[in-house]
Design a protein around this motif. Sequence first.
Motif, PDB file in Angstrom:
ATOM      1  N   TRP A 111      37.934  41.845  47.264  1.00 60.72           N
ATOM      2  CA  TRP A 111      39.124  41.008  47.102  1.00 60.72           C
ATOM      3  C   TRP A 111      40.163  41.292  48.172  1.00 60.72           C
ATOM      4  O   TRP A 111      41.338  40.975  48.012  1.00 60.72           O
ATOM      5  CB  TRP A 111      39.757  41.213  45.724  1.00 60.72           C
ATOM      6  CG  TRP A 111      38.796  41.127  44.597  1.00 60.72           C
ATOM      7  CD1 TRP A 111      38.187  42.169  43.974  1.00 60.72           C
ATOM      8  CD2 TRP A 111      38.315  39.931  43.931  1.00 60.72           C
ATOM      9  NE1 TRP A 111      37.375  41.708  42.968  1.00 60.72           N
ATOM     10  CE2 TRP A 111      37.427  40.343  42.923  1.00 60.72           C
ATOM     11  CE3 TRP A 111      38.548  38.568  44.103  1.00 60.72           C
ATOM     12  CZ2 TRP A 111      36.783  39.443  42.086  1.00 60.72           C
ATOM     13  CZ3 TRP A 111      37.909  37.672  43.263  1.00 60.72           C
ATOM     14  CH2 TRP A 111      37.028  38.108  42.270  1.00 60.72           C
TER      15      TRP A 111
ATOM     16  N   VAL B   5      50.762  41.819  32.181  1.00 63.98           N
ATOM     17  CA  VAL B   5      51.760  41.008  32.873  1.00 63.98           C
ATOM     18  C   VAL B   5      52.226  39.874  31.946  1.00 63.98           C
ATOM     19  O   VAL B   5      51.426  39.302  31.216  1.00 63.98           O
ATOM     20  CB  VAL B   5      51.133  40.430  34.174  1.00 63.98           C
ATOM     21  CG1 VAL B   5      52.026  39.377  34.803  1.00 63.98           C
ATOM     22  CG2 VAL B   5      50.831  41.567  35.160  1.00 63.98           C
TER      23      VAL B   5
ATOM     24  N   LYS C 160      48.904  35.138  43.892  1.00 62.65           N
ATOM     25  CA  LYS C 160      47.639  34.868  44.551  1.00 62.65           C
ATOM     26  C   LYS C 160      46.578  34.364  43.571  1.00 62.65           C
ATOM     27  O   LYS C 160      45.382  34.467  43.850  1.00 62.65           O
ATOM     28  CB  LYS C 160      47.100  36.155  45.216  1.00 62.65           C
ATOM     29  CG  LYS C 160      47.960  36.725  46.320  1.00 62.65           C
ATOM     30  CD  LYS C 160      47.736  35.973  47.615  1.00 62.65           C
ATOM     31  CE  LYS C 160      48.628  36.462  48.737  1.00 62.65           C
ATOM     32  NZ  LYS C 160      48.291  37.783  49.260  1.00 62.65           N
TER      33      LYS C 160
ATOM     34  N   GLN D  36      51.134  38.765  41.982  1.00 62.66           N
ATOM     35  CA  GLN D  36      51.290  38.821  43.439  1.00 62.66           C
ATOM     36  C   GLN D  36      51.226  37.418  44.047  1.00 62.66           C
ATOM     37  O   GLN D  36      51.088  37.273  45.265  1.00 62.66           O
ATOM     38  CB  GLN D  36      50.217  39.750  44.040  1.00 62.66           C
ATOM     39  CG  GLN D  36      50.373  41.210  43.621  1.00 62.66           C
ATOM     40  CD  GLN D  36      49.293  42.134  44.194  1.00 62.66           C
ATOM     41  OE1 GLN D  36      48.339  41.677  44.808  1.00 62.66           O
ATOM     42  NE2 GLN D  36      49.466  43.436  43.981  1.00 62.66           N
TER      43      GLN D  36
ATOM     44  N   LEU E 114      42.652  41.928  36.590  1.00 63.47           N
ATOM     45  CA  LEU E 114      42.617  41.530  38.003  1.00 63.47           C
ATOM     46  C   LEU E 114      43.319  40.191  38.206  1.00 63.47           C
ATOM     47  O   LEU E 114      44.103  40.017  39.148  1.00 63.47           O
ATOM     48  CB  LEU E 114      41.165  41.448  38.502  1.00 63.47           C
ATOM     49  CG  LEU E 114      41.057  41.343  40.026  1.00 63.47           C
ATOM     50  CD1 LEU E 114      41.334  42.699  40.682  1.00 63.47           C
ATOM     51  CD2 LEU E 114      39.686  40.839  40.450  1.00 63.47           C
TER      52      LEU E 114
ATOM     53  N   ARG F  67      44.170  31.843  45.101  1.00 66.87           N
ATOM     54  CA  ARG F  67      43.194  32.408  46.038  1.00 66.87           C
ATOM     55  C   ARG F  67      42.187  33.304  45.329  1.00 66.87           C
ATOM     56  O   ARG F  67      41.048  33.453  45.784  1.00 66.87           O
ATOM     57  CB  ARG F  67      43.914  33.174  47.145  1.00 66.87           C
ATOM     58  CG  ARG F  67      44.701  32.204  48.051  1.00 66.87           C
ATOM     59  CD  ARG F  67      45.065  32.836  49.377  1.00 66.87           C
ATOM     60  NE  ARG F  67      43.911  33.406  50.050  1.00 66.87           N
ATOM     61  CZ  ARG F  67      44.003  34.344  50.998  1.00 66.87           C
ATOM     62  NH1 ARG F  67      45.190  34.794  51.355  1.00 66.87           N
ATOM     63  NH2 ARG F  67      42.913  34.829  51.568  1.00 66.87           N
ATOM     64  N   LEU F  68      42.593  33.916  44.216  1.00 61.79           N
ATOM     65  CA  LEU F  68      41.643  34.732  43.465  1.00 61.79           C
ATOM     66  C   LEU F  68      40.504  33.873  42.936  1.00 61.79           C
ATOM     67  O   LEU F  68      39.327  34.248  43.035  1.00 61.79           O
ATOM     68  CB  LEU F  68      42.328  35.442  42.289  1.00 61.79           C
ATOM     69  CG  LEU F  68      41.360  36.374  41.535  1.00 61.79           C
ATOM     70  CD1 LEU F  68      41.487  37.811  42.030  1.00 61.79           C
ATOM     71  CD2 LEU F  68      41.554  36.315  40.046  1.00 61.79           C
TER      72      LEU F  68
ATOM     73  N   ILE G 286      43.545  39.620  49.136  1.00 59.20           N
ATOM     74  CA  ILE G 286      44.003  38.851  47.989  1.00 59.20           C
ATOM     75  C   ILE G 286      44.758  39.748  47.020  1.00 59.20           C
ATOM     76  O   ILE G 286      45.949  39.578  46.807  1.00 59.20           O
ATOM     77  CB  ILE G 286      42.819  38.142  47.304  1.00 59.20           C
ATOM     78  CG1 ILE G 286      42.237  37.150  48.306  1.00 59.20           C
ATOM     79  CG2 ILE G 286      43.269  37.432  46.025  1.00 59.20           C
ATOM     80  CD1 ILE G 286      40.969  36.503  47.901  1.00 59.20           C
ATOM     81  N   VAL G 287      44.054  40.749  46.492  1.00 59.97           N
ATOM     82  CA  VAL G 287      44.732  41.659  45.574  1.00 59.97           C
ATOM     83  C   VAL G 287      45.116  42.944  46.305  1.00 59.97           C
ATOM     84  O   VAL G 287      44.270  43.644  46.831  1.00 59.97           O
ATOM     85  CB  VAL G 287      43.806  41.997  44.379  1.00 59.97           C
ATOM     86  CG1 VAL G 287      44.457  43.044  43.494  1.00 59.97           C
ATOM     87  CG2 VAL G 287      43.488  40.733  43.588  1.00 59.97           C
ATOM     88  N   ARG G 288      46.401  43.230  46.338  1.00 57.69           N
ATOM     89  CA  ARG G 288      46.865  44.513  46.872  1.00 57.69           C
ATOM     90  C   ARG G 288      46.954  45.517  45.722  1.00 57.69           C
ATOM     91  O   ARG G 288      47.245  45.143  44.590  1.00 57.69           O
ATOM     92  CB  ARG G 288      48.253  44.366  47.496  1.00 57.69           C
ATOM     93  CG  ARG G 288      48.248  43.837  48.941  1.00 57.69           C
ATOM     94  CD  ARG G 288      49.661  43.568  49.419  1.00 57.69           C
ATOM     95  NE  ARG G 288      50.307  42.529  48.614  1.00 57.69           N
ATOM     96  CZ  ARG G 288      51.320  42.699  47.771  1.00 57.69           C
ATOM     97  NH1 ARG G 288      51.863  43.880  47.624  1.00 57.69           N
ATOM     98  NH2 ARG G 288      51.810  41.696  47.076  1.00 57.69           N
TER      99      ARG G 288
ATOM    100  N   LEU H 274      49.489  49.971  35.778  1.00 56.69           N
ATOM    101  CA  LEU H 274      50.025  48.687  36.261  1.00 56.69           C
ATOM    102  C   LEU H 274      51.402  48.436  35.657  1.00 56.69           C
ATOM    103  O   LEU H 274      52.303  47.911  36.314  1.00 56.69           O
ATOM    104  CB  LEU H 274      49.063  47.551  35.874  1.00 56.69           C
ATOM    105  CG  LEU H 274      49.517  46.113  36.161  1.00 56.69           C
ATOM    106  CD1 LEU H 274      49.831  45.918  37.639  1.00 56.69           C
ATOM    107  CD2 LEU H 274      48.449  45.115  35.715  1.00 56.69           C
TER     108      LEU H 274
ATOM    109  N   ILE I 214      47.053  40.713  37.971  1.00 51.85           N
ATOM    110  CA  ILE I 214      47.630  41.278  39.199  1.00 51.85           C
ATOM    111  C   ILE I 214      47.778  40.185  40.255  1.00 51.85           C
ATOM    112  O   ILE I 214      48.822  40.067  40.906  1.00 51.85           O
ATOM    113  CB  ILE I 214      46.741  42.429  39.727  1.00 51.85           C
ATOM    114  CG1 ILE I 214      46.749  43.596  38.736  1.00 51.85           C
ATOM    115  CG2 ILE I 214      47.214  42.893  41.104  1.00 51.85           C
ATOM    116  CD1 ILE I 214      45.721  44.682  39.036  1.00 51.85           C
ATOM    117  N   ALA I 215      46.745  39.377  40.403  1.00 48.19           N
ATOM    118  CA  ALA I 215      46.802  38.291  41.396  1.00 48.19           C
ATOM    119  C   ALA I 215      47.942  37.333  41.059  1.00 48.19           C
ATOM    120  O   ALA I 215      48.702  36.917  41.939  1.00 48.19           O
ATOM    121  CB  ALA I 215      45.463  37.562  41.444  1.00 48.19           C
TER     122      ALA I 215
END
Lengths: 259, 259, 259
Positions: free
Chosen positions: A4, B118, B95, B93, B86, B98-99, A7-9, A256, B89-90
Motif C-alpha cells: 500500500w 476512527v 486516501k 488520511q 486499514l 485510492r485504497l 497510499i497508507v502512511r 492508532l 486509516i486511509a
Amino acid sequence: MTPWIDIVRDPLPGRRGKPRTSGLTMVIDTGLAPGTVRDIVESAGDWIDYWKFGFGTSALYSLDVLRSKMDVLSTSGIVPYPGGTLFEIALYQDKADRLLEKARELGFTCIEISDGTVEMDAPIRHKWIREAKRRGFVVLTETGKKRAGLTMSVEQYATQLAEDLACGADYAILEGRESGRNVGFYRSDGSILEEEIGRLMELLPSPDRVIWEAPQKSQQEFFVRKLGVNVNLGNIPATEVTALEALRRGLRSDTLRLV
Amino acid sequence: MTPWIDIVRDPLPGRRGKPRTSGLTMVIDTGLAPGTVRDIVESAGDWIDYWKFGFGTSALYSLDVLRSKMDVLSTSGIVPYPGGTLFEIALYQDKADRLLEKARELGFTCIEISDGTVEMDAPIRHKWIREAKRRGFVVLTETGKKRAGLTMSVEQYATQLAEDLACGADYAILEGRESGRNVGFYRSDGSILEEEIGRLMELLPSPDRVIWEAPQKSQQEFFVRKLGVNVNLGNIPATEVTALEALRRGLRSDTLRLV
Amino acid sequence: MTPWIDIVRDPLPGRRGKPRTSGLTMVIDTGLAPGTVRDIVESAGDWIDYWKFGFGTSALYSLDVLRSKMDVLSTSGIVPYPGGTLFEIALYQDKADRLLEKARELGFTCIEISDGTVEMDAPIRHKWIREAKRRGFVVLTETGKKRAGLTMSVEQYATQLAEDLACGADYAILEGRESGRNVGFYRSDGSILEEEIGRLMELLPSPDRVIWEAPQKSQQEFFVRKLGVNVNLGNIPATEVTALEALRRGLRSDTLRLV
C-alpha cells in the motif's frame, strides 16, 4: 516495497528499519521446529533483532536441529542466543567458563547473564559480564527474579540495570517471563505496576539500552505509548511479531487511537 | 470422503458445504507466514470462507508475501480481505478512494468498512459501502467500537447493521476483536451479555447476513446453540478452524451435549 | 547428541528416553495440518509418546490428510489415536463395534474409551475395554466428565481408574480437557484441588499407569513435583512439548528451583 506504499502512511511515524540499535524486537522461542522458524522469518524477519532459545530448551535439541535453527536466523540478520537460565544452571554446576567456550564453538555470538532462579552476588555477575565481553560476545543481562512480585526496590532495579551496562553489557533486560503475569512489575492479570515502572524509567541512564519483556499486547501498547515506536521489547511470541510491528506503527486500533 | 463415513454421523446434522452463503467461517490472521497458511488451508480449507488480514498487517508484508498468501487462499476458494482498520486509516488520511483502487489492483475482491477506531458519520459510511459495491467488491461492514462496553444501545446496533445491509453490504459483522474480551457484547472474561445479544438477534431483519465475531470457544458454542450449525462466525484463529467445525457438527462435547 | 553435552547436566536427573512405559507425554491435537505435525515431530518427536486427534476431529479430515498425519507420527514412534468423544458418539449411535473395526482398518493401534459426555454404565464400559483389548488395541480409558467440578467422590474416581486397569486398559487417563480449566480437579482459573488430588494419588494402585491431563504449565509443574520427572502427562499442546521436556528435566525456572 510494501503493497500500500504511497497510499497508507504509518499513523505513528519514525519506525526504524534494520540494522538498528534501538527499536529492537526480541523473540522468545520455547520450542519451535526449524521449519516453523523458517516460515516465520520469511515473512517477519525484518522486524526481529534477537531470538532467545527460551530457558534451557537449547540443551534439548539435537545438534542438527539447533544448527538449522541458528542458520535460518543468522541468514536473516537475527541474533540467536541461549536463555539466561542455561547460564545459571552452568554456573550452579561450576561450568560457566565451559559454557561460554562451547557457546562460541556452536556459533553463538550473544549470551545472556541473569539470576532469575539461581542466586548470584553482584561481583560474580559483574565478573561474568566482563568475561563474556572479553571473549567477544554481545552480552544481554536480565534483572528480576522469575517469581511473583517485586523482589527489589525500584531503586535497586535501576542500580542493577545501570551497573550491568557499566560493566559492558550491550543491553539490560527487565524480566517479564514468557507469560507477563505474576512476575516483577506485572500483576497476575498481566496489568502493570505503572507508578513503579514510571519511577524506574526516570531512574534509568540509558533507556535505549534497556529491553522490556512485554509478552502481552496491553504491555506492548503501554511501552509504545510511554517510550515511543522504537522502544526495545522482548519475550515477544514468534507468532505475535507482525501484530507487534503493526502496533508500533499505529496500524492497530490500540495505538492508532493515540494519533 | 471422510475416514469414518457410514459409521459416525454428525450429531448435529445439516452443516452446509461450500459454496455456501450462510454457515460462514471467517478467519482472523494477525501475521501468519505463507507456508503456515498453505499448511492450514491444506487440511482445513473446506471450512473457511473469508480470511481477514487483521487490522493493518497487510500494509507490512512485502508484495511477494502478500501475493503468495492471497494465491494460496484464492486457490482454495477462500476470500482474503484487508482488515477494516486499514480502510479507516486511509479514510483518515484522505486516501479511501485510492485504497479501493489499489485493493483492486492487488487482486482483492472483498473489502471491509468499519469505524472501530476512527469516527465516521452515517452518510460517509453509507457512501463508501455504495462506492465499494459500485466498484464490484464484496462488501463486509463492521459495527461496534474496539473498546470496552456497549458504545450504542442495542437498538442502535440493530439499526446500523440493517442500514449497512440496505446500502448493499453483503454481510454485516459484529465486532469482537481478536480476543473476544472487554469489547461490545463481551465482558472482560469473555462471557456474553446474553440478554442484550438476545434482544439484538430479535431486532435483526436478516440473521443470515450477520457475521458474529466469536474468537472464544464458549462464544462459538453460544451462537451455535442459539442460531444453529450454520451460523456465520468470524475472528476465528486459523488454528481453531478445525475445532470450530467439530463444534458446529456436535463432534465436540460442548455441542454434543445439546443432542 | 545434544549441543551442551558434557557441560550442562539435567538439574532434575533420571528422565527416561524412548521406548518408555512411564514418563509418557500425550499430545492433544485439535486440528494441526500434516505439514505442521511433520515440523513438530522433527524437533520434538523423542519427547512424545501418544498423540490424540482431539474429540471428533479425525472424522473431519479427508482420508489423505488423516493418513499423512498418521504416517508422520508412526514413523517417529508416536502412537496416534482418535479422541474418546468419537467412541462415545459411535456408542450413542449404536456403532461402537463398527468403529473399532474401521479404526483397525485405518491403521489405528490404540483406542480411547471414555464417558466424558455420553452416559455409560460400568458393565458397558468394561465390556468395551475388554473387547478392544481382545482385538489387539492399546486401550486408554478416561475418567471424569467434561463439565465443571468433581462429578464423583475421590473414592469413586479411584475405583473407576482401578477397575479400568483391572479390565485390561493399558493406561487410565484423568480428564482435564484442552483448557485445564473448570473441569474435574481444576478450578476455573486452572488451579488444582490439591488436597483432593493428593487423596486420589494415595488411593491409586498403579500410579505409573495413570496419565494426568495437564495442559497448563502450573499443572505440569505440580505433577512433576509430586510424582517425579517421569510422571505421565496428557493433553499437552503440541507447541508446548519442548517446554514440558525442559520442565521435566529442571531446565526451566519452575522446576529448577526444586533442586
